[in-house]
Design a protein around this motif. Structure first.
Motif, PDB file in Angstrom:
ATOM      1  N   GLN A   1     -66.911 -69.252 -38.907  1.00  0.00           N
ATOM      2  CA  GLN A   1     -67.120 -68.555 -37.945  1.00  0.00           C
ATOM      3  C   GLN A   1     -66.343 -66.996 -38.473  1.00  0.00           C
ATOM      4  O   GLN A   1     -66.613 -66.057 -37.711  1.00  0.00           O
ATOM      5  N   ASP A   2     -65.765 -67.177 -39.472  1.00  0.00           N
ATOM      6  CA  ASP A   2     -65.088 -65.772 -40.070  1.00  0.00           C
ATOM      7  C   ASP A   2     -66.282 -65.034 -40.590  1.00  0.00           C
ATOM      8  O   ASP A   2     -67.246 -65.572 -41.162  1.00  0.00           O
ATOM      9  N   ALA A   3     -66.055 -63.551 -40.687  1.00  0.00           N
ATOM     10  CA  ALA A   3     -66.783 -62.709 -41.208  1.00  0.00           C
ATOM     11  C   ALA A   3     -67.124 -62.905 -42.612  1.00  0.00           C
ATOM     12  O   ALA A   3     -68.087 -62.591 -43.290  1.00  0.00           O
ATOM     13  N   ALA A   4     -66.031 -63.378 -43.070  1.00  0.00           N
ATOM     14  CA  ALA A   4     -65.933 -63.374 -44.823  1.00  0.00           C
ATOM     15  C   ALA A   4     -67.394 -64.757 -45.131  1.00  0.00           C
ATOM     16  O   ALA A   4     -67.622 -64.558 -46.345  1.00  0.00           O
ATOM     17  N   ALA A   5     -67.288 -65.447 -44.046  1.00  0.00           N
ATOM     18  CA  ALA A   5     -68.252 -66.374 -44.783  1.00  0.00           C
ATOM     19  C   ALA A   5     -69.852 -66.061 -44.792  1.00  0.00           C
ATOM     20  O   ALA A   5     -70.342 -66.638 -45.224  1.00  0.00           O
ATOM     21  N   LEU A   6     -69.927 -64.687 -44.054  1.00  0.00           N
ATOM     22  CA  LEU A   6     -71.404 -64.264 -44.050  1.00  0.00           C
ATOM     23  C   LEU A   6     -71.900 -64.501 -45.435  1.00  0.00           C
ATOM     24  O   LEU A   6     -73.097 -64.721 -45.694  1.00  0.00           O
ATOM     25  N   GLY A   7     -71.132 -63.601 -46.228  1.00  0.00           N
ATOM     26  CA  GLY A   7     -71.790 -63.155 -47.554  1.00  0.00           C
ATOM     27  C   GLY A   7     -72.054 -64.436 -48.333  1.00  0.00           C
ATOM     28  O   GLY A   7     -72.871 -64.617 -49.284  1.00  0.00           O
ATOM     29  N   THR A   8     -70.967 -65.271 -48.219  1.00  0.00           N
ATOM     30  CA  THR A   8     -70.775 -66.556 -48.986  1.00  0.00           C
ATOM     31  C   THR A   8     -72.117 -67.435 -48.557  1.00  0.00           C
ATOM     32  O   THR A   8     -72.915 -68.090 -49.484  1.00  0.00           O
TER      33      THR A   8
ATOM     34  N   ARG B   1     -77.259 -67.302 -38.120  1.00  0.00           N
ATOM     35  CA  ARG B   1     -76.420 -67.287 -36.632  1.00  0.00           C
ATOM     36  C   ARG B   1     -75.260 -66.984 -36.790  1.00  0.00           C
ATOM     37  O   ARG B   1     -74.690 -66.328 -35.798  1.00  0.00           O
ATOM     38  N   LEU B   2     -74.390 -66.849 -37.953  1.00  0.00           N
ATOM     39  CA  LEU B   2     -72.961 -65.988 -37.790  1.00  0.00           C
ATOM     40  C   LEU B   2     -73.391 -64.665 -37.549  1.00  0.00           C
ATOM     41  O   LEU B   2     -72.522 -63.858 -37.073  1.00  0.00           O
ATOM     42  N   GLY B   3     -74.181 -64.258 -38.319  1.00  0.00           N
ATOM     43  CA  GLY B   3     -74.661 -62.719 -38.211  1.00  0.00           C
ATOM     44  C   GLY B   3     -75.088 -62.187 -37.005  1.00  0.00           C
ATOM     45  O   GLY B   3     -74.607 -61.016 -36.322  1.00  0.00           O
ATOM     46  N   GLU B   4     -75.784 -63.260 -36.387  1.00  0.00           N
ATOM     47  CA  GLU B   4     -76.107 -62.944 -34.930  1.00  0.00           C
ATOM     48  C   GLU B   4     -75.065 -62.711 -33.894  1.00  0.00           C
ATOM     49  O   GLU B   4     -74.991 -61.954 -33.040  1.00  0.00           O
TER      50      GLU B   4
ATOM     51  N   PHE C   1     -77.308 -57.828 -45.161  1.00  0.00           N
ATOM     52  CA  PHE C   1     -77.249 -56.389 -45.191  1.00  0.00           C
ATOM     53  C   PHE C   1     -75.801 -55.964 -45.170  1.00  0.00           C
ATOM     54  O   PHE C   1     -75.024 -56.236 -44.240  1.00  0.00           O
ATOM     55  N   ALA C   2     -75.601 -54.973 -45.851  1.00  0.00           N
ATOM     56  CA  ALA C   2     -74.183 -54.365 -45.780  1.00  0.00           C
ATOM     57  C   ALA C   2     -73.636 -53.689 -44.504  1.00  0.00           C
ATOM     58  O   ALA C   2     -72.619 -53.939 -44.014  1.00  0.00           O
ATOM     59  N   ARG C   3     -74.917 -52.934 -43.874  1.00  0.00           N
ATOM     60  CA  ARG C   3     -74.556 -52.542 -42.595  1.00  0.00           C
ATOM     61  C   ARG C   3     -75.941 -52.372 -41.952  1.00  0.00           C
ATOM     62  O   ARG C   3     -77.034 -52.291 -42.679  1.00  0.00           O
ATOM     63  N   GLN C   4     -75.683 -51.861 -40.714  1.00  0.00           N
ATOM     64  CA  GLN C   4     -77.016 -51.795 -40.044  1.00  0.00           C
ATOM     65  C   GLN C   4     -77.907 -53.035 -39.873  1.00  0.00           C
ATOM     66  O   GLN C   4     -77.586 -54.113 -40.214  1.00  0.00           O
ATOM     67  N   GLN C   5     -79.264 -52.764 -39.749  1.00  0.00           N
ATOM     68  CA  GLN C   5     -80.170 -53.652 -39.776  1.00  0.00           C
ATOM     69  C   GLN C   5     -79.791 -55.094 -39.051  1.00  0.00           C
ATOM     70  O   GLN C   5     -80.063 -56.273 -39.614  1.00  0.00           O
ATOM     71  N   ASN C   6     -79.227 -54.891 -37.561  1.00  0.00           N
ATOM     72  CA  ASN C   6     -78.907 -56.127 -37.298  1.00  0.00           C
ATOM     73  C   ASN C   6     -79.887 -56.942 -36.615  1.00  0.00           C
ATOM     74  O   ASN C   6     -79.800 -57.973 -36.324  1.00  0.00           O
TER      75      ASN C   6
END
Length: 519
Positions: free
Chosen positions: A206-213, A239-242, A407-412
């Motif tokens: 659930q950590d943000a760091a896991a998103l890219g991984t 799911r994490l990004g959402e 995505f690094a930013r935006q495009q949520n």
């Protein structure tokens, strides 16, 4: 001075509490009594920046620096003010001076590099990042930024080296792993795949760091043909990004509704006027991952067209019009009351914002920001003669490509199948509206047609834009220009067709997405 010290302490407390207007008033009283108290002028600059009064913030800080040229706090504050004012070239000079005065200030060198990169000067940016790494070889921001700059320049081995160093020194950094995956053709070793799995197991998913991984791991399994495991990783990442990146389908639909309401046919019909002089923009719109970077690279290989990057100029212009207090005078509704003089000024504002990116003196430049499809009507009002190129792709391929990408930013909108499908359907609805209002004005380029018949499609595109055919546009992959998007590696190789039908790899998992797109 005792009273001044108490006043200064009081002003700092107000700034810390975010009470900028009282802080400004207190500063003004103090500098009127003690005009040479430069600390008060510095705090006035800070307070003005906090209140959004950037012009007075700059004036106060430059006054301090005229008396004390080496005042580092004032220099750091001024650099931030200049960034906010989009005076990026001036900001780089201030950051350069800060780093010269304090070589331990890696933040200043990193910031200078980031701005230079944004200005399309990646070679100069790379020098800034290398200066940071010389003193701190494991600096994560330095390693990643150096990798990004090398990648933009087409120096792939150097990019890989920096990203690998970042992964070794910071194995829990999802950004580091994803930077490697984002090279698209990088092949992860067994050891690297195990390191990513271990990183996820050792921390919280659930950590943000896991998103890219998670997205990098999906890419690694994709390369191995393990498509079910790959899609499972993408789904976990989405799911994490959402959960981390809010986005409202209702709000976006309301935005599209407002744009359609604000741009009826008669509004666009009465705006014929002389557009600003050259250089003239060529707008490239569509959805992310649709092939827009490929089209830009082809056009930028023409001797009359300068390629830039994803320019923020038009969205910033619309945001400035959205900030007005009267809702009826906000974008997009305000367009009904804009006269020729208003449009001329806004067009000049746009071109002035783009100017730092333009260095070749060519007749045209590209503005490739896919989401500008929202503003096609506004573009037509600002620049009636400007070409608008719409790049589109098979709906399932386009949606899957977005759902596989972090995505690094935006495009949520790209972090769930439901979001992605809703965004795509609203995009399709708005594009149908523009086509109805501007028949023949939008140059449509289908990704599949482009990669299966490149000679014919490139010739048709150049003819539609009114520029002559040049052989270099077919050899776009030989261009040495900087490319800053996720497709940078893909547009440095000849056209290929292997991305057509990528959705079929995950067909068993896409029933919900197909149903949502059919609505």
């Amino acid at each position: 001075m005792k009273d001044a010290a108490a006043d200064l302490a009081s002003i700092r407390a107000l700034l810390q509490a975010g009470q900028f207007e009282p802080a400004i008033n207190h500063c003004m009283e103090l500098v009127q009594a003690l005009p040479d108290l430069w600390e008060a002028w510095y705090l006035l600059g800070c307070a003005c920046r906090g209140a959004g009064d950037l012009a007075n913030a700059q004036m106060a800080l430059r006054g301090v620096l005229q008396a004390q040229p080496d005042n580092l706090p004032a220099l750091r504050e001024l650099a931030q003010v200049l960034e906010l004012m989009d005076e990026l070239v001036a900001a780089t000079e201030i950051y350069r001076r800060i780093y010269h005065l304090d070589p331990t200030d890696s933040f200043a060198s990193l910031k200078r590099g980031d701005i230079l990169s944004a200005l399309g000067r990646s070679s100069d940016a790379l020098a800034c990042y290398r200066a940071v790494l010389a003193g701190d070889p494991d600096n994560l921001a330095g390693l990643l930024s150096a990798g990004h700059a090398a990648r933009a320049l087409g120096e792939k081995p150097a990019a890989i080296d920096n990203y690998r160093r970042a992964c070794r020194a910071h194995p829990t950094s999802g950004t580091a792993w994803h930077s490697l995956a984002n090279l698209k053709d990088y092949v992860f070793s067994d050891a690297e795949l195990d390191a990513m799995e271990h990183s996820l197991a050792a921390g919280s998913e659930q950590d943000a760091a896991a998103l890219g991984t998670l997205f990098a791991l999906g890419s690694a399994y994709d390369q191995r043909g393990e498509f079910d495991r790959a899609w499972s990783c993408y789904r976990r990442g989405n799911r994490l990004g959402e959960s981390l990146r809010p986005w409202s389908a209702e709000a976006f639909q309301a935005e599209v509704d407002a744009v359609i309401e604000a741009f009826p046919a008669q509004q666009l019909a009465v705006t014929s006027r002389t557009p600003p002089s050259q250089p003239s923009p060529i707008f490239i719109v569509g959805l992310p991952r649709s092939g827009s970077t490929l089209v830009e690279q082809i056009l930028a290989s023409h001797s009359a067209i300068e390629g830039t990057r994803e320019l923020p100029s038009l969205p910033r212009l619309t945001r400035s019009l959205r900030s007005r207090s009267d809702p009826r005078q906000r974008y997009p509704h305000i367009v009904a009351s804009l006269g020729p003089g208003d449009l001329e000024l806004l067009g000049r504002d746009y071109l002035n914002a783009c100017a730092p990116q333009l260095r070749s003196g060519r007749a045209f430049f590209t503005d490739k920001l896919p989401n500008n499809f929202l503003h096609i009507g506004f573009i037509q009002m600002l620049f009636p003669g400007a070409p608008i190129v719409h790049v589109y792709r098979n709906p399932l391929d386009c949606c899957v490509a977005n759902l596989r990408h972090h995505f690094a930013r935006q495009q949520n909108f790209a972090y769930s199948e439901e979001r992605m499908a809703h965004y795509f359907n609203q995009y399709r609805r708005l594009m149908a509206h523009w086509e109805g209002l501007l028949p023949g004005r939008i140059v449509n380029v289908g990704y599949e047609q482009l990669v299966t018949d490149p000679e014919g499609e490139i010739t048709r595109l150049l003819e539609a834009l009114g520029v002559g055919f040049e052989e270099s546009c077919q050899r776009f992959y030989q261009s040495g220009r900087e490319v800053h998007t996720a497709s940078s590696e893909q547009v440095r190789q000849p056209i290929y067709t292997s991305s057509i039908g990528i959705w079929k790899r995950y067909a068993a998992q896409l029933g919900d997405l197909q149903a949502l797109l059919a609505r």
